[in-house]
Design a protein around this motif. Structure first.
Motif, PDB file in Angstrom:
ATOM      1  N   LYS A   1      11.465 -12.963  -7.053  1.00 34.07           N
ATOM      2  CA  LYS A   1      10.847 -12.520  -8.306  1.00 34.07           C
ATOM      3  C   LYS A   1       9.943 -11.312  -8.111  1.00 34.07           C
ATOM      4  CE  LYS A   1      10.578 -17.242 -10.205  1.00 34.07           C
ATOM      5  NZ  LYS A   1       9.689 -18.251 -10.830  1.00 34.07           N
ATOM      6  N   ARG A   2       9.595 -11.019  -6.871  1.00 34.54           N
ATOM      7  CA  ARG A   2       8.561 -10.024  -6.603  1.00 34.54           C
ATOM      8  C   ARG A   2       9.039  -8.587  -6.726  1.00 34.54           C
ATOM      9  NH1 ARG A   2       6.207 -12.809  -1.315  1.00 34.54           N
ATOM     10  NH2 ARG A   2       5.783 -14.706  -2.480  1.00 34.54           N
ATOM     11  N   GLY A   3       8.208  -7.780  -7.355  1.00 37.14           N
ATOM     12  CA  GLY A   3       8.518  -6.366  -7.470  1.00 37.14           C
ATOM     13  C   GLY A   3       7.300  -5.512  -7.181  1.00 37.14           C
ATOM     14  N   LEU A   4       7.507  -4.216  -7.296  1.00 33.41           N
ATOM     15  CA  LEU A   4       6.460  -3.250  -6.987  1.00 33.41           C
ATOM     16  C   LEU A   4       5.968  -2.595  -8.270  1.00 33.41           C
ATOM     17  CD1 LEU A   4       4.938  -1.244  -5.058  1.00 33.41           C
ATOM     18  CD2 LEU A   4       7.040   0.134  -5.084  1.00 33.41           C
ATOM     19  N   CYS A   5       4.658  -2.666  -8.468  1.00 31.02           N
ATOM     20  CA  CYS A   5       4.015  -1.877  -9.508  1.00 31.02           C
ATOM     21  C   CYS A   5       3.551  -0.607  -8.787  1.00 31.02           C
ATOM     22  CB  CYS A   5       2.841  -2.672 -10.081  1.00 31.02           C
ATOM     23  SG  CYS A   5       1.842  -1.748 -11.231  1.00 31.02           S
ATOM     24  N   TYR A   6       4.349   0.447  -8.908  1.00 30.89           N
ATOM     25  CA  TYR A   6       4.157   1.644  -8.078  1.00 30.89           C
ATOM     26  C   TYR A   6       3.047   2.533  -8.615  1.00 30.89           C
ATOM     27  CZ  TYR A   6       5.136   6.060  -5.735  1.00 30.89           C
ATOM     28  OH  TYR A   6       5.030   7.218  -5.013  1.00 30.89           O
ATOM     29  N   VAL A   7       2.139   2.879  -7.714  1.00 33.42           N
ATOM     30  CA  VAL A   7       1.068   3.818  -8.035  1.00 33.42           C
ATOM     31  C   VAL A   7       1.204   5.001  -7.074  1.00 33.42           C
ATOM     32  CG1 VAL A   7      -1.433   4.142  -8.053  1.00 33.42           C
ATOM     33  CG2 VAL A   7      -0.467   2.001  -8.886  1.00 33.42           C
ATOM     34  N   ASP A   8       1.205   6.196  -7.600  1.00 33.36           N
ATOM     35  CA  ASP A   8       1.386   7.405  -6.793  1.00 33.36           C
ATOM     36  C   ASP A   8       0.326   7.501  -5.691  1.00 33.36           C
ATOM     37  OD1 ASP A   8       1.709   9.944  -5.801  1.00 33.36           O
ATOM     38  OD2 ASP A   8       1.793  10.923  -7.766  1.00 33.36           O
ATOM     39  N   PRO A   9       0.734   7.548  -4.423  1.00 39.50           N
ATOM     40  CA  PRO A   9      -0.250   7.610  -3.327  1.00 39.50           C
ATOM     41  C   PRO A   9      -0.808   9.016  -3.085  1.00 39.50           C
ATOM     42  CG  PRO A   9       1.942   7.549  -2.401  1.00 39.50           C
ATOM     43  CD  PRO A   9       2.111   7.491  -3.907  1.00 39.50           C
ATOM     44  N   GLU A  10      -0.494   9.942  -3.996  1.00 36.96           N
ATOM     45  CA  GLU A  10      -0.983  11.319  -3.880  1.00 36.96           C
ATOM     46  C   GLU A  10      -0.610  11.908  -2.520  1.00 36.96           C
ATOM     47  OE1 GLU A  10      -4.226  12.301  -6.180  1.00 36.96           O
ATOM     48  OE2 GLU A  10      -3.198  11.058  -7.650  1.00 36.96           O
ATOM     49  N   GLU A  11      -1.619  12.367  -1.716  1.00 38.43           N
ATOM     50  CA  GLU A  11      -1.242  13.070  -0.476  1.00 38.43           C
ATOM     51  C   GLU A  11      -0.670  12.136   0.594  1.00 38.43           C
ATOM     52  OE1 GLU A  11      -4.298  12.649  -1.595  1.00 38.43           O
ATOM     53  OE2 GLU A  11      -5.692  12.141   0.015  1.00 38.43           O
ATOM     54  N   ASN A  12      -0.887  10.830   0.473  1.00 32.87           N
ATOM     55  CA  ASN A  12      -0.375   9.892   1.485  1.00 32.87           C
ATOM     56  C   ASN A  12       1.051   9.463   1.156  1.00 32.87           C
ATOM     57  OD1 ASN A  12      -2.887   9.781   2.966  1.00 32.87           O
ATOM     58  ND2 ASN A  12      -3.687   8.583   1.255  1.00 32.87           N
ATOM     59  N   THR A  13       1.942  10.454   1.115  1.00 26.89           N
ATOM     60  CA  THR A  13       3.310  10.197   0.643  1.00 26.89           C
ATOM     61  C   THR A  13       4.030   9.140   1.484  1.00 26.89           C
ATOM     62  OG1 THR A  13       3.978  12.093   1.965  1.00 26.89           O
ATOM     63  CG2 THR A  13       3.650  12.464  -0.394  1.00 26.89           C
TER      64      THR A  13
END
Ligand SMILES: *[C@@H]1O[C@H](CO)[C@@H](O)[C@H](O)[C@H]1NC(C)=O
Ligand SMILES: *[C@@H]1O[C@H](CO)[C@@H](O)[C@H](O)[C@H]1NC(C)=O
Ligand SMILES: *[C@@H]1O[C@H](CO)[C@@H](O)[C@H](O)[C@H]1NC(C)=O
Ligand SMILES: *[C@@H]1O[C@H](CO)[C@@H](O)[C@H](O)[C@H]1NC(C)=O
Ligand SMILES: *[C@@H]1O[C@H](CO)[C@@H](O)[C@H](O)[C@H]1NC(C)=O
Length: 308
Positions: A28-40
């Motif tokens: 059931k698990r997924g990713l709520c993606y948040v842009d890591p900016e410079e830490n690509t």
């Protein structure tokens, strides 16, 4: 009155045992993606071969570069109200992705439309209904399942959603209902009980949740109890923890983060991916200016993170 009854019902059904090791994994698990900016490089953590995650969303209509679609199924979101009252931008983007071969089986509605401070898309229910009927409802005919607008976990969320359905006048189909929660486990369980009581026939996705600004032990215990709870409830089909970012930029407290200030998995991060604890301790950062102040504060928009 109604909510009091539901609160006590939910409290009575709290799990007695914490998660066992055999429940570390869950489809059931997924990713709520948040842009890591410079830490690509942080993006690579979530779709690595030893990650258990199966799906993701990023608050946008289009997928994130660098996330392997064959590993994590992309779920587009219409974050806010389109620029014009004749826009078909979201519909066209989603059907375009399908034509390109993306396996789009779900979309998510507006993000915290009842929230008008940082993170909420702040939309009038009538405007949301009109946009829904125009460019979300037709996706149903393409076989896509539609997630209701994801309101905040506050009482005004219930009011907004009721106004939305009234404005739709029977013309908005929602196949499942996304839920957001920031607080302790008892609060989460009673909130879900109230959502289930209000919309009894809809499956639930918990698309943002965390013990915000909690001590580490408390945040971990919350994580364990909620994962166990979601895995056992048939009506919860998907969940995505908040969040997938470094502890020093977290706007829900350093201890909720899945990555340390150096980008290593914390214990919660490792458990979420189906792995053993790492022992890495999250630290806060000087730049951590945003303070979480309970459910009335709305978190987690792309815009908010840009401000940080
Ligand atoms: C598309 O996604 C759905 C839902 O996750 C899944 O059941 C189905 O197998 C996927 N189809 C393909 C072709 O990958
Ligand atoms: C809902 O659909 C009905 C029947 O198609 C239509 O008469 C009505 O105008 C629609 N309402 C809205 C708010 O679009
Ligand atoms: C959710 O609501 C349904 C329908 O009212 C009910 O049968 C079910 O027991 C509820 N689930 C929980 C966990 O309260
Ligand atoms: C929920 O589903 C049950 C069983 O299919 C049905 O009897 C009931 O009317 C439905 N309730 C709502 C609010 O749609
Ligand atoms: C959380 O679960 C993990 C894995 O099952 C376990 O090792 C850990 O002790 C638990 N922590 C808390 C605070 O419950």
């Amino acid at each position: 009155m109604r909510s009091t009854t539901l609160l006590s019902l939910a409290a009575a059904s709290l799990p007695l045992a914490l998660a066992q090791d055999d429940s570390l994994t869950s489809s059931k698990r997924g990713l709520c993606y948040v842009d890591p900016e410079e830490n690509t490089q942080d993006t690579d953590v979530w779709d690595a071969s030893d990650s258990d995650l199966t799906w993701y969303y990023n608050y946008e209509a289009s997928p994130t570069d660098g996330i392997d679609e064959s590993k994590l199924q992309f779920v587009p979101m219409i974050w806010g109200l389109p620029d014009s009252t004749s826009s078909m931008a979201f519909y066209n983007t989603v059907t375009g992705l399908m034509e390109q071969g993306y396996n789009i089986t779900y979309v998510l509605g507006f993000n915290e439309p009842d929230g008008c401070v940082s993170g909420g898309s702040c939309i009038a229910a009538e405007d949301a209904a009109a946009a829904w009927i125009r460019e979300i409802e037709p996706l149903k005919d393409q076989g896509v399942l539609l997630g209701a607008p994801a309101v905040t976990g506050s009482p005004m969320g219930f009011t907004w959603l009721e106004n939305f359905y009234n404005a739709c006048n029977g013309n908005c189909t929602t196949h499942f209902i996304p839920v957001h929660w920031y607080g302790n486990f008892e609060g989460l369980a009673s909130h879900m009980g109230q959502v289930n009581g209000t919309y009894p026939n809809m499956t639930m996705w918990v698309t943002e949740y965390a013990c915000a600004d909690c001590e580490l032990e408390e945040a971990q215990q919350f994580y364990n109890m909620s994962a166990d709870y979601f895995d056992r409830l048939d009506y919860v089909t998907h969940y995505s923890y908040f969040g997938a970012f470094r502890s020093d930029v977290s706007n829900v407290g350093k201890n909720a983060a899945m990555l340390t200030q150096k980008g290593e998995l914390t214990d919660i991060g490792a458990w979420y991916l189906g792995q053993q604890a790492t022992g890495n301790k999250p630290k806060g950062g000087a730049a951590q200016v945003a303070k979480f102040a309970g459910w009335a504060v709305v978190v987690a928009s792309v815009a908010f993170w840009t401000v940080l």
